[in-house]
Design a protein around this motif. Structure first.
Motif, PDB file in Angstrom:
ATOM      1  N   ASP A   1       0.717  -1.244  -0.147  1.00  0.00           N
ATOM      2  CA  ASP A   1       0.015  -0.136  -0.076  1.00  0.00           C
ATOM      3  C   ASP A   1       0.908   1.344  -0.029  1.00  0.00           C
ATOM      4  OD1 ASP A   1      -2.064  -1.630   0.028  1.00  0.00           O
ATOM      5  OD2 ASP A   1      -2.457  -1.210   2.292  1.00  0.00           O
ATOM      6  N   SER A   2       0.257   2.152  -0.727  1.00  0.00           N
ATOM      7  CA  SER A   2       1.219   3.440  -0.643  1.00  0.00           C
ATOM      8  C   SER A   2       0.253   4.704  -0.434  1.00  0.00           C
ATOM      9  CB  SER A   2       1.931   3.642  -1.860  1.00  0.00           C
ATOM     10  OG  SER A   2       2.997   4.904  -1.795  1.00  0.00           O
ATOM     11  N   GLU A   3       0.533   5.857  -0.790  1.00  0.00           N
ATOM     12  CA  GLU A   3      -0.321   7.071  -0.433  1.00  0.00           C
ATOM     13  C   GLU A   3      -0.031   8.219  -1.612  1.00  0.00           C
ATOM     14  OE1 GLU A   3       0.551   4.604   2.831  1.00  0.00           O
ATOM     15  OE2 GLU A   3       1.825   6.490   1.954  1.00  0.00           O
ATOM     16  N   ASN A   4      -0.931   9.007  -2.153  1.00  0.00           N
ATOM     17  CA  ASN A   4      -0.767  10.038  -2.672  1.00  0.00           C
ATOM     18  C   ASN A   4      -0.920  11.279  -1.568  1.00  0.00           C
ATOM     19  OD1 ASN A   4      -0.888   9.022  -5.424  1.00  0.00           O
ATOM     20  ND2 ASN A   4      -3.036   9.191  -5.372  1.00  0.00           N
ATOM     21  N   ILE A   5      -0.272  12.231  -1.664  1.00  0.00           N
ATOM     22  CA  ILE A   5      -0.362  13.439  -0.700  1.00  0.00           C
ATOM     23  C   ILE A   5      -0.843  14.508  -1.453  1.00  0.00           C
ATOM     24  CG2 ILE A   5       1.075  14.968   0.724  1.00  0.00           C
ATOM     25  CD1 ILE A   5       2.946  12.438   1.229  1.00  0.00           C
ATOM     26  N   MET A   6      -1.839  15.168  -0.696  1.00  0.00           N
ATOM     27  CA  MET A   6      -2.576  16.415  -1.345  1.00  0.00           C
ATOM     28  C   MET A   6      -2.632  17.329  -0.132  1.00  0.00           C
ATOM     29  SD  MET A   6      -5.912  14.652  -3.055  1.00  0.00           S
ATOM     30  CE  MET A   6      -5.754  12.770  -3.549  1.00  0.00           C
ATOM     31  N   ALA A   7      -2.098  18.616  -0.605  1.00  0.00           N
ATOM     32  CA  ALA A   7      -2.555  20.000  -0.025  1.00  0.00           C
ATOM     33  C   ALA A   7      -3.440  20.646  -0.775  1.00  0.00           C
ATOM     34  CB  ALA A   7      -0.978  20.588   0.356  1.00  0.00           C
ATOM     35  N   PHE A   8      -4.251  21.714  -0.159  1.00  0.00           N
ATOM     36  CA  PHE A   8      -5.087  22.337  -0.858  1.00  0.00           C
ATOM     37  C   PHE A   8      -5.431  23.718  -0.429  1.00  0.00           C
ATOM     38  CE2 PHE A   8      -9.960  23.211  -1.367  1.00  0.00           C
ATOM     39  CZ  PHE A   8     -10.171  23.175  -2.543  1.00  0.00           C
ATOM     40  N   ILE A   9      -5.439  24.675  -1.250  1.00  0.00           N
ATOM     41  CA  ILE A   9      -5.953  25.927  -0.823  1.00  0.00           C
ATOM     42  C   ILE A   9      -6.980  26.435  -1.681  1.00  0.00           C
ATOM     43  CG2 ILE A   9      -5.257  28.291  -1.443  1.00  0.00           C
ATOM     44  CD1 ILE A   9      -2.318  27.835  -1.018  1.00  0.00           C
ATOM     45  N   GLU A  10      -8.239  26.733  -0.920  1.00  0.00           N
ATOM     46  CA  GLU A  10      -9.435  27.147  -1.577  1.00  0.00           C
ATOM     47  C   GLU A  10      -9.400  28.561  -2.112  1.00  0.00           C
ATOM     48  OE1 GLU A  10     -13.388  25.513   0.066  1.00  0.00           O
ATOM     49  OE2 GLU A  10     -13.137  27.603   0.857  1.00  0.00           O
TER      50      GLU A  10
ATOM     51  N   GLU B   1       6.818   5.512 -10.977  1.00  0.00           N
ATOM     52  CA  GLU B   1       8.057   4.705 -11.534  1.00  0.00           C
ATOM     53  C   GLU B   1       7.531   3.329 -11.960  1.00  0.00           C
ATOM     54  OE1 GLU B   1      10.425   6.053 -12.518  1.00  0.00           O
ATOM     55  OE2 GLU B   1      11.015   7.853 -11.349  1.00  0.00           O
ATOM     56  N   HIS B   2       6.534   2.847 -11.302  1.00  0.00           N
ATOM     57  CA  HIS B   2       5.749   1.416 -11.577  1.00  0.00           C
ATOM     58  C   HIS B   2       4.922   1.466 -12.538  1.00  0.00           C
ATOM     59  CE1 HIS B   2       8.488  -0.510  -8.599  1.00  0.00           C
ATOM     60  NE2 HIS B   2       8.243   0.507  -7.789  1.00  0.00           N
ATOM     61  N   GLY B   3       4.351   2.588 -13.092  1.00  0.00           N
ATOM     62  CA  GLY B   3       3.130   2.382 -13.885  1.00  0.00           C
ATOM     63  C   GLY B   3       2.175   3.486 -13.822  1.00  0.00           C
ATOM     64  N   LEU B   4       2.731   4.646 -13.603  1.00  0.00           N
ATOM     65  CA  LEU B   4       1.706   5.856 -13.202  1.00  0.00           C
ATOM     66  C   LEU B   4       0.332   5.580 -12.312  1.00  0.00           C
ATOM     67  CD1 LEU B   4       1.454   7.266 -16.993  1.00  0.00           C
ATOM     68  CD2 LEU B   4       3.235   7.353 -15.173  1.00  0.00           C
ATOM     69  N   PHE B   5       0.636   4.740 -11.078  1.00  0.00           N
ATOM     70  CA  PHE B   5      -0.443   4.048 -10.306  1.00  0.00           C
ATOM     71  C   PHE B   5      -1.103   5.233  -9.722  1.00  0.00           C
ATOM     72  CE2 PHE B   5       2.296   0.258 -10.613  1.00  0.00           C
ATOM     73  CZ  PHE B   5       1.664  -0.470 -11.527  1.00  0.00           C
ATOM     74  N   GLY B   6      -0.394   6.022  -8.824  1.00  0.00           N
ATOM     75  CA  GLY B   6      -1.021   7.081  -7.963  1.00  0.00           C
ATOM     76  C   GLY B   6      -1.751   7.981  -8.714  1.00  0.00           C
ATOM     77  N   SER B   7      -1.171   8.459 -10.142  1.00  0.00           N
ATOM     78  CA  SER B   7      -2.188   9.641 -10.789  1.00  0.00           C
ATOM     79  C   SER B   7      -3.492   8.723 -11.350  1.00  0.00           C
ATOM     80  CB  SER B   7      -1.554  10.241 -11.611  1.00  0.00           C
ATOM     81  OG  SER B   7      -1.060   9.229 -12.700  1.00  0.00           O
ATOM     82  N   GLU B   8      -3.283   7.308 -11.747  1.00  0.00           N
ATOM     83  CA  GLU B   8      -4.417   6.626 -11.943  1.00  0.00           C
ATOM     84  C   GLU B   8      -5.622   6.522 -10.977  1.00  0.00           C
ATOM     85  OE1 GLU B   8      -5.611   2.518 -14.762  1.00  0.00           O
ATOM     86  OE2 GLU B   8      -3.553   2.860 -13.982  1.00  0.00           O
ATOM     87  N   TYR B   9      -5.117   6.045  -9.874  1.00  0.00           N
ATOM     88  CA  TYR B   9      -6.070   6.033  -8.799  1.00  0.00           C
ATOM     89  C   TYR B   9      -6.668   7.279  -8.469  1.00  0.00           C
ATOM     90  CZ  TYR B   9      -7.906   4.470  -4.710  1.00  0.00           C
ATOM     91  OH  TYR B   9      -8.796   4.053  -3.549  1.00  0.00           O
ATOM     92  N   TYR B  10      -5.802   8.375  -8.556  1.00  0.00           N
ATOM     93  CA  TYR B  10      -6.571   9.804  -8.364  1.00  0.00           C
ATOM     94  C   TYR B  10      -7.749   9.861  -9.335  1.00  0.00           C
ATOM     95  CZ  TYR B  10      -7.887  14.493  -7.600  1.00  0.00           C
ATOM     96  OH  TYR B  10      -8.731  15.608  -7.465  1.00  0.00           O
TER      97      TYR B  10
END
Length: 346
Positions: A117-126, A195-204
């Motif tokens: 398991d891994s994680e995307n990390i997000m910060a946000f300015i409204e 690096e393994h297959g654009l997995f994090g952006s695909e999940y997002y």
């Protein structure tokens, strides 16, 4: 950046889809003086010293090459989250934290082997006026880890993009604190598994925190701290995909470039038939295939690409500063223009 080329057959299926001049010149549409002041405040916050400070942490041996789901990557993620907390930049309310879990099972089904398991990390300015419209600034924070006891630090790939995203969050937050923040919301998206297959952006993009229909653009940053042999010593940046879906995005970026450092914008790879197929090889592509306009900023394939010698002492920090300021200026324009940019190409 993902090293393995996507097979050509798969592509056929998938393509159905110096000192800056900080002037008051604006691109295409005028913005209020309030937002010009916010731009100037933010722009001046971006500096080589802070980029270097953060990169020497992100790309240190302590992070063990930041392989997807590894303890070293999680440690780098903790550093980034603490950075955002110290800035006073929060996370998307709907997410409930800075982390979006990317399950091992999701990656395994897409060829990710036995990645944990891994994680995307997000910060946000409204945004102040159009908070439901989202400008995404992305970069992957994973690299290839440790091999035979040797750490692959990935300072350029993609430590440079990671710290650029962090630096732009600081810039937007400074403007917001001065009461001159962006009209649209800005999501600072650090994805895993690239690096393994654009997995994090695909999940997002499969599980977006904000509807993709409300996502105005993805400005993706993957390697912007070095130069390649063809451009040695030049003040340049490759820009890929900026006119694939929107007739406006490339124009906005070019005007932002004139407003700042007038770098050489190199469109060599901005071709679906280019043999390197770079349009498909970084995280912007998962937005593009969902009809979100993208621009991918890149410095080229240099001699330390995916080697253990991609270290922070080889980064050109002044050039990294200039490129970050260019991308910030592009993002600022998009976040503050009267109408969102059009999607008028296929």
């Amino acid at each position: 950046m993902k090293k393995i080329l996507i097979p050509l057959l798969a592509l056929v299926v998938m393509t159905g889809c110096g000192t800056a001049n900080v002037s008051n010149t604006v691109s295409s549409q005028s913005v209020s003086s309030k937002h010009d002041k916010g731009y100037t405040i933010g722009y001046k916050m971006i500096n080589a010293e802070d980029l270097k400070k953060n990169l020497y942490v992100i790309a240190s041996d302590e992070m063990e090459g930041r392989d997807t789901g590894s303890p070293g990557q999680k440690k780098a993620g903790e550093y980034m989250v603490n950075y955002y907390k110290n800035l006073g930049v929060s996370y998307p309310k709907a997410l409930g934290s800075y982390y979006q879990k990317v399950p091992s099972e999701f990656m395994k089904k897409r060829g990710g082997g036995n990645l944990p398991d891994s994680e995307n990390i997000m910060a946000f300015i409204e945004g102040s006026e159009k908070p439901d419209e989202i400008v995404v600034i992305s970069g992957h924070y994973d690299h290839v880890g440790t091999k035979n006891g040797v750490v692959y630090n990935g300072a350029d790939d993609d430590g440079s993009g990671t710290v650029a995203v962090m630096e732009m969050a600081k810039a937007f937050q400074a403007a917001k604190k001065a009461g001159k923040g962006p009209k649209r919301s800005v999501l600072f998206l650090h994805v895993t598994g690239e690096e393994h297959g654009l997995f994090g952006s695909e999940y997002y993009t499969d599980n977006p925190v904000f509807p993709l229909a409300n996502t105005v653009v993805d400005l993706n940053i993957d390697m912007i701290g070095r130069d390649d042999p063809a451009n040695r010593g030049k003040q340049y940046i490759y820009v890929i995909g900026s006119d694939m879906l929107s007739s406006q995005l490339k124009v906005i970026n070019e005007e932002a470039n004139k407003k700042t450092h007038n770098l050489e914008l190199n469109y060599k790879y901005d071709d679906l038939n280019d043999p390197e197929q770079l349009y498909y090889r970084s995280d912007h592509y998962n937005f593009a295939k969902n009809n979100v306009p993208v621009a991918f900023f890149f410095d080229g394939i240099h001699e330390d690409y995916h080697k253990p010698t991609d270290d922070p002492d080889k980064i050109d920090y002044k050039l990294l500063e200039k490129r970050t300021q260019l991308i910030f200026t592009t993002a600022w324009d998009i976040a503050n223009r009267t109408e969102r940019i059009v999607v008028d190409k296929k």
